[in-house]
Design a protein around this motif. Structure first.
Motif, PDB file in Angstrom:
ATOM      1  N   ALA A  44     -39.654 -29.630  23.115  1.00 22.84           N
ATOM      2  CA  ALA A  44     -39.965 -30.583  22.048  1.00 22.84           C
ATOM      3  C   ALA A  44     -39.535 -30.054  20.688  1.00 22.84           C
ATOM      4  CB  ALA A  44     -41.460 -30.895  22.047  1.00 22.84           C
ATOM      5  N   LYS A  45     -39.819 -28.779  20.416  1.00 20.96           N
ATOM      6  CA  LYS A  45     -39.418 -28.199  19.133  1.00 20.96           C
ATOM      7  C   LYS A  45     -37.902 -28.098  19.030  1.00 20.96           C
ATOM      8  CE  LYS A  45     -43.548 -25.667  17.844  1.00 20.96           C
ATOM      9  NZ  LYS A  45     -44.097 -24.365  17.468  1.00 20.96           N
ATOM     10  N   ALA A  46     -37.236 -27.761  20.133  1.00 22.23           N
ATOM     11  CA  ALA A  46     -35.773 -27.673  20.121  1.00 22.23           C
ATOM     12  C   ALA A  46     -35.155 -29.041  19.863  1.00 22.23           C
ATOM     13  CB  ALA A  46     -35.277 -27.100  21.450  1.00 22.23           C
ATOM     14  N   GLN A  47     -35.723 -30.079  20.457  1.00 18.21           N
ATOM     15  CA  GLN A  47     -35.215 -31.436  20.222  1.00 18.21           C
ATOM     16  C   GLN A  47     -35.418 -31.844  18.767  1.00 18.21           C
ATOM     17  OE1 GLN A  47     -33.488 -33.325  22.434  1.00 18.21           O
ATOM     18  NE2 GLN A  47     -33.137 -34.629  20.662  1.00 18.21           N
ATOM     19  N   GLN A  48     -36.562 -31.465  18.183  1.00 17.46           N
ATOM     20  CA  GLN A  48     -36.823 -31.776  16.782  1.00 17.46           C
ATOM     21  C   GLN A  48     -35.829 -31.052  15.873  1.00 17.46           C
ATOM     22  OE1 GLN A  48     -40.738 -30.717  15.440  1.00 17.46           O
ATOM     23  NE2 GLN A  48     -40.384 -31.446  13.367  1.00 17.46           N
ATOM     24  N   LEU A  49     -35.584 -29.760  16.142  1.00 23.11           N
ATOM     25  CA  LEU A  49     -34.622 -29.007  15.338  1.00 23.11           C
ATOM     26  C   LEU A  49     -33.223 -29.595  15.484  1.00 23.11           C
ATOM     27  CD1 LEU A  49     -33.817 -26.679  13.500  1.00 23.11           C
ATOM     28  CD2 LEU A  49     -33.695 -25.213  15.525  1.00 23.11           C
ATOM     29  N   HIS A  50     -32.846 -29.950  16.700  1.00 22.24           N
ATOM     30  CA  HIS A  50     -31.537 -30.560  16.951  1.00 22.24           C
ATOM     31  C   HIS A  50     -31.380 -31.834  16.113  1.00 22.24           C
ATOM     32  CE1 HIS A  50     -27.967 -31.601  19.282  1.00 22.24           C
ATOM     33  NE2 HIS A  50     -28.470 -32.830  19.396  1.00 22.24           N
ATOM     34  N   SER A  51     -32.407 -32.676  16.122  1.00 21.95           N
ATOM     35  CA  SER A  51     -32.372 -33.921  15.352  1.00 21.95           C
ATOM     36  C   SER A  51     -32.305 -33.645  13.854  1.00 21.95           C
ATOM     37  CB  SER A  51     -33.609 -34.764  15.661  1.00 21.95           C
ATOM     38  OG  SER A  51     -33.649 -35.098  17.013  1.00 21.95           O
ATOM     39  N   ASN A  52     -33.082 -32.670  13.384  1.00 15.86           N
ATOM     40  CA  ASN A  52     -33.077 -32.329  11.955  1.00 15.86           C
ATOM     41  C   ASN A  52     -31.712 -31.812  11.503  1.00 15.86           C
ATOM     42  OD1 ASN A  52     -35.761 -33.015  11.981  1.00 15.86           O
ATOM     43  ND2 ASN A  52     -36.531 -30.964  11.578  1.00 15.86           N
ATOM     44  N   LEU A  53     -31.086 -30.981  12.333  1.00 18.80           N
ATOM     45  CA  LEU A  53     -29.767 -30.447  11.982  1.00 18.80           C
ATOM     46  C   LEU A  53     -28.734 -31.565  11.918  1.00 18.80           C
ATOM     47  CD1 LEU A  53     -29.711 -27.160  14.091  1.00 18.80           C
ATOM     48  CD2 LEU A  53     -29.863 -27.348  11.611  1.00 18.80           C
ATOM     49  N   LEU A  54     -28.756 -32.463  12.889  1.00 21.50           N
ATOM     50  CA  LEU A  54     -27.805 -33.577  12.879  1.00 21.50           C
ATOM     51  C   LEU A  54     -28.053 -34.506  11.696  1.00 21.50           C
ATOM     52  CD1 LEU A  54     -27.543 -34.474  16.668  1.00 21.50           C
ATOM     53  CD2 LEU A  54     -25.928 -33.180  15.260  1.00 21.50           C
ATOM     54  N   ALA A  55     -29.333 -34.749  11.363  1.00 23.74           N
ATOM     55  CA  ALA A  55     -29.656 -35.603  10.220  1.00 23.74           C
ATOM     56  C   ALA A  55     -29.196 -34.983   8.906  1.00 23.74           C
ATOM     57  CB  ALA A  55     -31.164 -35.870  10.176  1.00 23.74           C
ATOM     58  N   ALA A  56     -29.183 -33.661   8.840  1.00 24.33           N
ATOM     59  CA  ALA A  56     -28.725 -32.970   7.626  1.00 24.33           C
ATOM     60  C   ALA A  56     -27.204 -32.835   7.589  1.00 24.33           C
ATOM     61  CB  ALA A  56     -29.375 -31.588   7.541  1.00 24.33           C
ATOM     62  N   GLY A  57     -26.522 -33.333   8.630  1.00 21.14           N
ATOM     63  CA  GLY A  57     -25.064 -33.247   8.670  1.00 21.14           C
ATOM     64  C   GLY A  57     -24.549 -31.881   9.081  1.00 21.14           C
ATOM     65  N   LEU A  58     -25.377 -31.110   9.749  1.00 21.64           N
ATOM     66  CA  LEU A  58     -24.987 -29.769  10.179  1.00 21.64           C
ATOM     67  C   LEU A  58     -24.655 -29.777  11.671  1.00 21.64           C
ATOM     68  CD1 LEU A  58     -27.865 -27.849   8.384  1.00 21.64           C
ATOM     69  CD2 LEU A  58     -25.486 -27.979   7.664  1.00 21.64           C
ATOM     70  N   PRO A  59     -23.775 -28.873  12.098  1.00 18.62           N
ATOM     71  CA  PRO A  59     -23.510 -28.783  13.539  1.00 18.62           C
ATOM     72  C   PRO A  59     -24.751 -28.250  14.250  1.00 18.62           C
ATOM     73  CG  PRO A  59     -22.370 -27.029  12.349  1.00 18.62           C
ATOM     74  CD  PRO A  59     -22.976 -27.941  11.319  1.00 18.62           C
ATOM     75  N   ALA A  60     -25.004 -28.778  15.441  1.00 18.10           N
ATOM     76  CA  ALA A  60     -26.220 -28.390  16.163  1.00 18.10           C
ATOM     77  C   ALA A  60     -25.887 -28.115  17.621  1.00 18.10           C
ATOM     78  CB  ALA A  60     -27.262 -29.491  16.068  1.00 18.10           C
ATOM     79  N   PRO A  61     -26.361 -26.991  18.146  1.00 18.21           N
ATOM     80  CA  PRO A  61     -26.197 -26.750  19.586  1.00 18.21           C
ATOM     81  C   PRO A  61     -27.100 -27.693  20.377  1.00 18.21           C
ATOM     82  CG  PRO A  61     -27.441 -24.971  18.575  1.00 18.21           C
ATOM     83  CD  PRO A  61     -27.016 -25.886  17.472  1.00 18.21           C
ATOM     84  N   GLU A  62     -26.875 -27.747  21.658  1.00 18.51           N
ATOM     85  CA  GLU A  62     -27.690 -28.600  22.519  1.00 18.51           C
ATOM     86  C   GLU A  62     -29.144 -28.125  22.503  1.00 18.51           C
ATOM     87  OE1 GLU A  62     -26.788 -31.421  24.068  1.00 18.51           O
ATOM     88  OE2 GLU A  62     -24.929 -31.123  22.948  1.00 18.51           O
TER      89      GLU A  62
END
Length: 145
Positions: A44-62
Motif C-alpha cells: 500500500a505504501k509503495a503504491q502511494q509513493l508510486h502515485s505521488n512520484l508520477l503525480a509530481a512528474g518524476l520517474p517511478a519504479p514499479e
C-alpha cells in the motif's frame, strides 16, 4: 482401540501431543498473519509513493520494486535522515561519480531530491521538515544526472 479403551498413561500422551500441536499451529498462524499484514502495508505504501512520484512528474519504479526496497518502514530512507552519516551519504550522491581525489561536488538534481522527499513524506513524514531544511543548504538545479 478407541481412546476410552486406552490406559490412562496413553491417553495423557495423546492429549499432550494434541495440545502441543495445537499451540504450534496457532503460533504458525499468528506469524503468517503478521507477515501478510506487513506485506500488505508495504504494498500500500509503495503504491502511494508510486502515485505521488508520477503525480509530481518524476520517474517511478514499479510498486513491487519499491515495496521490496523500502518495505513497510522506509528502510534506509527513514533511518534518521537528520543524522550526520545519512546527510553525508546524500551529499556523496551529489558528486561527479568519481572516487578518491577525482571526486568533485556538483549541482544536485532537484528531481532526485524531490523523489527522496516524496519517499520520506510517505514512509516517515515526521522527518520531512528536517529533510526540507537540509535541502535548503544544498545548491540544487535542473540537471541531467
Amino acid at each position: 482401540m478407541s481412546t476410552a479403551d486406552a490406559p490412562d498413561r496413553a491417553r495423557i500422551w495423546i492429549y499432550l501431543t494434541a495440545a502441543v500441536l495445537l499451540v504450534v499451529f496457532a503460533l504458525i498462524g499468528l506469524l503468517t498473519f503478521d507477515e501478510i499484514h506487513r506485506n500488505n502495508e508495504a504494498t500500500a505504501k509503495a503504491q502511494q509513493l508510486h502515485s505521488n512520484l508520477l503525480a509530481a512528474g518524476l520517474p517511478a519504479p514499479e510498486p513491487d520494486v519499491i515495496a521490496s526496497a523500502l518495505g513497510d518502514d522506509g528502510g534506509s530512507v527513514c533511518q534518521d535522515p537528520d543524522a550526520a552519516h545519512i546527510k553525508a551519504k546524500y551529499q556523496a550522491a551529489l558528486s561527479n561519480g568519481a572516487s578518491g581525489p577525482g571526486q568533485r561536488p556538483v549541482i544536485g538534481s532537484k528531481e532526485a531530491a524531490e523523489a527522496v522527499g516524496q519517499a520520506i513524506a510517505v514512509y516517515c513524514p515526521q522527518h520531512l521538515a528536517d529533510y526540507r531544511a537540509h535541502l535548503d543548504t544544498l545548491h540544487l538545479d535542473d540537471t541531467t544526472k
